[in-house]
Design a protein around this motif. Structure first.
Motif, short mmCIF file in Angstrom:
data_model
loop_
_atom_site.label_atom_id
_atom_site.label_comp_id
_atom_site.label_asym_id
_atom_site.label_seq_id
_atom_site.Cartn_x
_atom_site.Cartn_y
_atom_site.Cartn_z
N LYS A 382 44.72 -92.65 6.96
CA LYS A 382 44.33 -93.91 6.45
C LYS A 382 44.52 -94.84 7.80
O LYS A 382 45.58 -95.19 8.11
CB LYS A 382 45.20 -94.56 5.29
CG LYS A 382 44.91 -96.08 5.05
CD LYS A 382 45.92 -96.43 3.88
CE LYS A 382 45.47 -98.01 3.65
NZ LYS A 382 46.58 -98.61 2.63
N PRO A 383 43.13 -95.26 8.56
CA PRO A 383 43.62 -96.09 9.82
C PRO A 383 43.77 -97.54 9.30
O PRO A 383 43.70 -97.95 8.02
CB PRO A 383 42.06 -96.04 10.46
CG PRO A 383 41.26 -95.92 9.16
CD PRO A 383 41.83 -94.88 8.26
N LEU A 384 44.07 -98.27 10.28
CA LEU A 384 44.45 -99.85 9.92
C LEU A 384 43.05 -100.57 10.00
O LEU A 384 42.22 -100.27 11.08
CB LEU A 384 45.18 -100.24 11.25
CG LEU A 384 45.52 -101.57 11.25
CD1 LEU A 384 46.46 -102.04 10.06
CD2 LEU A 384 46.12 -102.10 12.63
N LYS A 385 42.67 -101.05 8.93
CA LYS A 385 41.42 -101.73 8.91
C LYS A 385 41.50 -102.82 7.47
O LYS A 385 42.36 -102.42 6.70
CB LYS A 385 40.05 -101.06 8.50
CG LYS A 385 40.19 -99.98 7.61
CD LYS A 385 38.84 -98.99 7.85
CE LYS A 385 38.18 -99.12 6.53
NZ LYS A 385 36.86 -98.22 6.55
N PHE A 423 39.26 -93.70 17.90
CA PHE A 423 40.23 -94.06 19.05
C PHE A 423 40.85 -95.34 19.14
O PHE A 423 42.03 -95.53 19.87
CB PHE A 423 39.29 -94.05 20.47
CG PHE A 423 38.98 -92.35 20.71
CD1 PHE A 423 39.06 -91.48 20.17
CD2 PHE A 423 38.83 -92.20 22.35
CE1 PHE A 423 38.76 -90.27 20.62
CE2 PHE A 423 38.37 -91.15 22.75
CZ PHE A 423 38.61 -90.09 21.91
N GLY A 424 40.55 -96.22 18.28
CA GLY A 424 41.38 -97.43 18.00
C GLY A 424 42.66 -97.01 17.59
O GLY A 424 43.84 -97.72 17.94
N ASP A 428 48.05 -97.12 18.03
CA ASP A 428 49.02 -97.11 17.39
C ASP A 428 49.60 -95.91 17.29
O ASP A 428 50.94 -95.90 17.16
CB ASP A 428 48.47 -97.41 15.86
CG ASP A 428 47.59 -98.80 15.64
OD1 ASP A 428 47.83 -99.64 16.11
OD2 ASP A 428 46.57 -98.49 14.87
N ILE A 429 49.11 -94.92 17.49
CA ILE A 429 49.78 -93.45 17.58
C ILE A 429 50.54 -93.22 18.89
O ILE A 429 51.44 -92.56 18.87
CB ILE A 429 48.61 -92.36 17.36
CG1 ILE A 429 48.00 -92.47 15.95
CG2 ILE A 429 49.16 -91.02 17.76
CD1 ILE A 429 46.86 -91.51 15.86
N LYS A 430 49.85 -93.94 20.06
CA LYS A 430 50.53 -93.63 21.43
C LYS A 430 50.97 -91.92 21.52
O LYS A 430 51.96 -91.63 21.43
CB LYS A 430 51.76 -94.41 21.32
CG LYS A 430 51.65 -95.78 21.41
CD LYS A 430 53.02 -96.49 21.97
CE LYS A 430 52.62 -98.10 22.15
NZ LYS A 430 51.52 -98.73 21.56
N PRO A 431 49.86 -91.16 21.71
CA PRO A 431 49.99 -89.72 22.05
C PRO A 431 50.80 -89.43 23.16
O PRO A 431 50.80 -90.17 24.13
CB PRO A 431 48.56 -89.38 22.06
CG PRO A 431 47.54 -90.25 21.74
CD PRO A 431 48.32 -91.52 21.92
#
Length: 522
Positions: A382-385, A423-424, A428-431
């Motif tokens: 679930k992405p941020l949107k 990719f946005g 948030d994930i900071k791979p």
């Protein structure tokens, strides 16, 4: 002396006006059943006429190519036989559309079909398009003049412009093809160019909210089925392609069998399906073969779906960071490949919430072996949107729903099926710096694609991700296609879906280099 058989009489009669014949117009139903009426109607013509009773050996069969000519995709092929007219696919031409429009400047929806017709994206034909769109052009509603569309598979360059076709034209497609189109319909917002299964009537002001949804007549099939459309008998046979539910057609016309490959390959997970089609096509001794040639000039490689698995699995096994797999989610072979890689490396296969529709629908087909979204090896991202569709909101209570926070904590335990549009979420994930990005689709071949790749690479450089290219195409290469043409050995070859139709001259001199809009009688 002019010899006219029954089908020619119909064409000839349509060219006469009342003044030219000097007689009252006689309904075509009478012309079809009464040869005396035909002779009477044509008695005023300045030729001696001899009526030849209609028979199969005199029947006219023709092909007109309105797309897929000297281009890859955009297939729109009109097959006429006796009184029957069918389209073989009715897809979007990426080349033509891209020449005039882009993602920020699309054909004007408020103009209906005006932009599409003016710029040659669809042919100017009567009795073909939806009546609400005819009215937007200032025309009166018209009856459908097409008896059906035979759809080979669900890719946009074969299917999308069915969206514009008359509501009374039935569509014939494979069971699995319909499941894919249902998933596409569920996952996206309504789009003018993606109203294949149903549509809401439109006006210049937009969608007519007061009107009911118009459901198209869809007839589905599987290999082994045969069905009739007017004078035609159609035999669909499965082929292997990069989307499930793909078929080629053997169409039995009054002049003989016509074979249409659709898109095919022999290096995928099911080459036996394409081989079944080629074997049957050769057995019927066709009068015409419509063969795709997307990669007819490409040299041979050792590509295969198994090689994609082997290459990608080796890199995932050696990686202890996040793995991103970028591929077309409609490609269920590729989806299974990365699902298996994740499972075999004790990782979760992470599916964006927008792609859950594919799993929901295609898991219904037991022959595909597709896991449902509730599978224990799958997590839903679930992405941020800020806005969500109803089908997405329905997933919010699923126990396997995760967010970027969950990915951060478990990067080494996940294979994320992400595209550039995700990719946005990397912000948030900071791979982790040793993370892996696998591009499992075609390499760019035009300026726009190369620009897209450069943009992706900037993101990868920013987060320190390693890039791996590994892909298996949905189209056969040169030697395979040449062998298919030699094996089927039709009386006429029409190369389509290719920029290099001349390449087939290596194996046959019975070739017709197609011109767009020209009618070819068989």
């Amino acid at each position: 002396m002019v010899y006219l058989h029954l089908h020619q009489m119909r064409i000839f009669r349509r060219r006469l006006t009342k003044e030219e014949s000097g007689l009252e117009v006689v309904p075509y139903s009478l012309i079809r059943s009464d040869s005396a009426a035909i002779i009477a109607i044509l008695s005023g013509v300045d030729h001696e006429l001899v009526f030849v009773p209609g028979g199969d050996r005199y029947s006219m069969t023709s092909l007109t190519f309105y797309g897929g000519v000297n281009e890859v995709g955009g297939n729109k092929i009109l097959l006429e036989d006796k009184d029957t007219k069918v389209f073989l696919d009715f897809g979007m031409s990426f080349g033509k559309r891209g020449a005039y429009f882009d993602e920020f400047m699309s054909p004007r929806i408020a103009a209906g079909l005006k932009d599409f017709l003016e710029m040659g994206l669809i042919p100017k034909l009567d009795g073909v398009y939806r009546n609400d769109l005819n009215v937007m052009l200032g025309e009166q509603p018209k009856p459908a003049d097409i008896d059906g569309v035979l759809l080979t598979h669900a890719h946009a360059d074969h299917a999308d412009y069915i969206s514009f076709l008359h509501e009374d034209i039935p569509i014939y497609m494979g069971d699995t093809c319909k499941l894919i189109l249902e998933a596409i319909q569920e996952r996206g917002q309504r789009s003018f160019e993606k109203e294949i299964l149903s549509f809401k009537p439109r006006t210049a002001a937009g969608i007519d909210r007061k009107s009911d949804e118009v459901e198209r007549t869809v007839n589905t099939f599987r290999t082994g089925d045969k069905f009739k459309v007017g004078s035609l008998e159609v035999e669909p046979i499965h082929v292997d392609h990069s989307v499930p539910g793909a078929y080629g057609f053997i169409i039995y016309t009054s002049s003989g069998p016509v074979v249409y490959t659709g898109d095919i390959r022999l290096h995928g997970t099911r080459p036996d399906m394409t081989e079944d089609f080629v074997k049957k096509a050769a057995e019927v001794d066709p009068i015409a073969l419509l063969c795709e040639g997307t990669r007819i000039t490409d040299p041979e490689t050792d590509e295969s779906e198994q090689k994609v698995y082997n290459d990608c699995n080796a890199h995932v096994k050696d990686n202890d960071g996040l793995v991103i797999a970028d591929f077309n989610f409609k490609d269920m072979d590729r989806m299974r490949t990365f699902y298996d890689i994740a499972k075999d490396n004790d990782r979760k296969f992470v599916v964006d919430i927008n792609n859950v529709a594919y799993l929901r629908h295609l898991s219904k087909d037991p022959k595909l072996g597709i896991p449902d979204f509730s599978d224990e090896n799958i997590a839903i991202f679930k992405p941020l949107k800020s806005s969500w569709s109803k089908s997405q909101k329905d997933l919010f209570d699923e126990p396997n729903l995760i967010t970027a926070d969950d990915v951060i904590k478990n990067q080494e335990k996940m294979v994320c099926a992400f595209s550039f549009w995700n990719f946005g979420s990397l912000i948030d994930i900071k791979p982790a710096s040793n993370s892996l990005y696998i591009h499992s689709a075609s390499e760019p071949w035009d300026d726009e694609g190369r620009s897209d790749k450069k943009r992706v690479d900037l993101w990868l450089d920013h987060f320190g991700l390693t890039r791996l290219q590994s892909h298996c195409s949905g189209h056969s290469k040169g030697s395979y296609l040449l062998e298919v043409v030699k094996t089927i050995d039709s009386k006429m070859l029409f190369p389509i879906h290719t920029e290099h139709p001349d390449a087939y001259k290596k194996v046959t001199d019975k070739i017709t280099i197609v011109e767009e809009g020209r009618k070819y009688e068989l």
